[in-house]
Design an enzyme around this catalytic site. Sequence first.
Site, PDB file in Angstrom:
ATOM      1  N   ASP A 137     -14.983  33.920  10.111  1.00 18.82           N
ATOM      2  CA  ASP A 137     -15.924  33.312   9.168  1.00 18.82           C
ATOM      3  C   ASP A 137     -16.792  32.302   9.919  1.00 18.82           C
ATOM      4  O   ASP A 137     -16.705  32.174  11.159  1.00 18.82           O
ATOM      5  CB  ASP A 137     -15.195  32.723   7.951  1.00 18.82           C
ATOM      6  CG  ASP A 137     -14.400  31.463   8.262  1.00 18.82           C
ATOM      7  OD1 ASP A 137     -14.345  31.047   9.446  1.00 18.82           O
ATOM      8  OD2 ASP A 137     -13.822  30.885   7.324  1.00 18.82           O
ATOM      9  N   CYS A 159     -10.415  32.107  11.387  1.00 19.54           N
ATOM     10  CA  CYS A 159     -11.166  31.219  10.490  1.00 19.54           C
ATOM     11  C   CYS A 159     -10.832  29.789  10.896  1.00 19.54           C
ATOM     12  O   CYS A 159     -10.394  29.564  12.027  1.00 19.54           O
ATOM     13  CB  CYS A 159     -10.876  31.531   9.020  1.00 19.54           C
ATOM     14  SG  CYS A 159      -9.153  31.375   8.500  1.00 19.54           S
ATOM     15  N   THR A 196      -8.450  27.729   9.844  1.00 23.30           N
ATOM     16  CA  THR A 196      -7.001  27.578  10.034  1.00 23.30           C
ATOM     17  C   THR A 196      -6.286  28.874  10.407  1.00 23.30           C
ATOM     18  O   THR A 196      -5.145  28.845  10.865  1.00 23.30           O
ATOM     19  CB  THR A 196      -6.356  27.100   8.719  1.00 23.30           C
ATOM     20  OG1 THR A 196      -6.641  28.083   7.708  1.00 23.30           O
ATOM     21  CG2 THR A 196      -6.894  25.744   8.292  1.00 23.30           C
ATOM     22  N   HIS A 228       9.078  42.351  16.860  1.00 21.48           N
ATOM     23  CA  HIS A 228       9.957  42.443  15.688  1.00 21.48           C
ATOM     24  C   HIS A 228       9.262  43.025  14.461  1.00 21.48           C
ATOM     25  O   HIS A 228       9.866  43.801  13.730  1.00 21.48           O
ATOM     26  CB  HIS A 228      10.485  41.055  15.304  1.00 21.48           C
ATOM     27  CG  HIS A 228      11.426  40.459  16.305  1.00 21.48           C
ATOM     28  ND1 HIS A 228      12.431  39.599  15.958  1.00 21.48           N
ATOM     29  CD2 HIS A 228      11.510  40.605  17.652  1.00 21.48           C
ATOM     30  CE1 HIS A 228      13.113  39.228  17.046  1.00 21.48           C
ATOM     31  NE2 HIS A 228      12.553  39.820  18.092  1.00 21.48           N
ATOM     32  N   HIS A 239      14.732  46.479  13.347  1.00 25.42           N
ATOM     33  CA  HIS A 239      13.344  46.106  13.055  1.00 25.42           C
ATOM     34  C   HIS A 239      12.624  47.214  12.277  1.00 25.42           C
ATOM     35  O   HIS A 239      11.855  46.942  11.360  1.00 25.42           O
ATOM     36  CB  HIS A 239      12.602  45.772  14.346  1.00 25.42           C
ATOM     37  CG  HIS A 239      13.152  44.566  15.047  1.00 25.42           C
ATOM     38  ND1 HIS A 239      13.445  43.399  14.382  1.00 25.42           N
ATOM     39  CD2 HIS A 239      13.491  44.351  16.354  1.00 25.42           C
ATOM     40  CE1 HIS A 239      13.929  42.515  15.243  1.00 25.42           C
ATOM     41  NE2 HIS A 239      13.976  43.073  16.447  1.00 25.42           N
TER      42      HIS A 239
HETATM   43  C1  RB5 Z   1     -13.703  27.196   5.772  1.00 28.93           C
HETATM   44  O1  RB5 Z   1     -14.090  25.877   5.575  1.00 28.93           O
HETATM   45  C2  RB5 Z   1     -12.192  27.298   5.789  1.00 28.93           C
HETATM   46  O2  RB5 Z   1     -11.669  27.075   4.516  1.00 28.93           O
HETATM   47  C3  RB5 Z   1     -11.746  28.650   6.322  1.00 28.93           C
HETATM   48  O3  RB5 Z   1     -12.297  28.842   7.583  1.00 28.93           O
HETATM   49  C4  RB5 Z   1     -10.253  28.864   6.482  1.00 28.93           C
HETATM   50  O4  RB5 Z   1      -9.665  27.825   7.183  1.00 28.93           O
HETATM   51  C5  RB5 Z   1      -9.516  29.225   5.282  1.00 28.93           C
HETATM   52  O5  RB5 Z   1      -8.311  29.477   5.319  1.00 28.93           O
END
Ligand code: RB5
Length: 149
Positions: free
Chosen positions: A7, A64, A66, A97, A133
């Site tokens: 993203d 993204c 996180t 696994h 597994h």
């Molecule tokens: C975008 O601000 C953020 O929410 C997205 O990149 C991600 O971390 C969502 O899980």
Amino acid sequence: MIAIGCDHAAVKLKDAVVDFLKSKGYDYVDFGAVEGEAADYPDKAILVAEAVSQGKADKGILICGTGIGMCIAANKVKGIRCALCSDTFSAHATREHNDANVLTFGERVVGVGLALDIVDTFLSTEFSGAERHVRRIAKISAIEDKYFK
Ligand code: RB5
């Protein structure tokens, strides 16, 4: 073939991973985002997850802020076993696994050096094939069969 997407929060790290894939000789398809593109993570997650679930790509990488949103979204696609990894131990273990077929991590969580080591580990580690597994993954498939249309 490796499918990759991100993203708007992770374009720089995604581009670094693309450069890494090129340098290692992997074939890849880049679903973006590109710099300046506003991209909601589920819209990119489904492109990569469908490429993998339809057999057009062997593995997927989604990044993204996180890694969490991408992981949640990708795991909604039947046949996807998506793992959020912020360390190489997890990247290795999830291939051995869980036979994970999509990797996620966050640009706001890992630095570029660690991210490339995670990608390298994920792509170069084989599923162990051990009976226990295989049995556990079959149980995941059974959950999918129960709840997916
Ligand atoms: C975008 O601000 C953020 O929410 C997205 O990149 C991600 O971390 C969502 O899980």
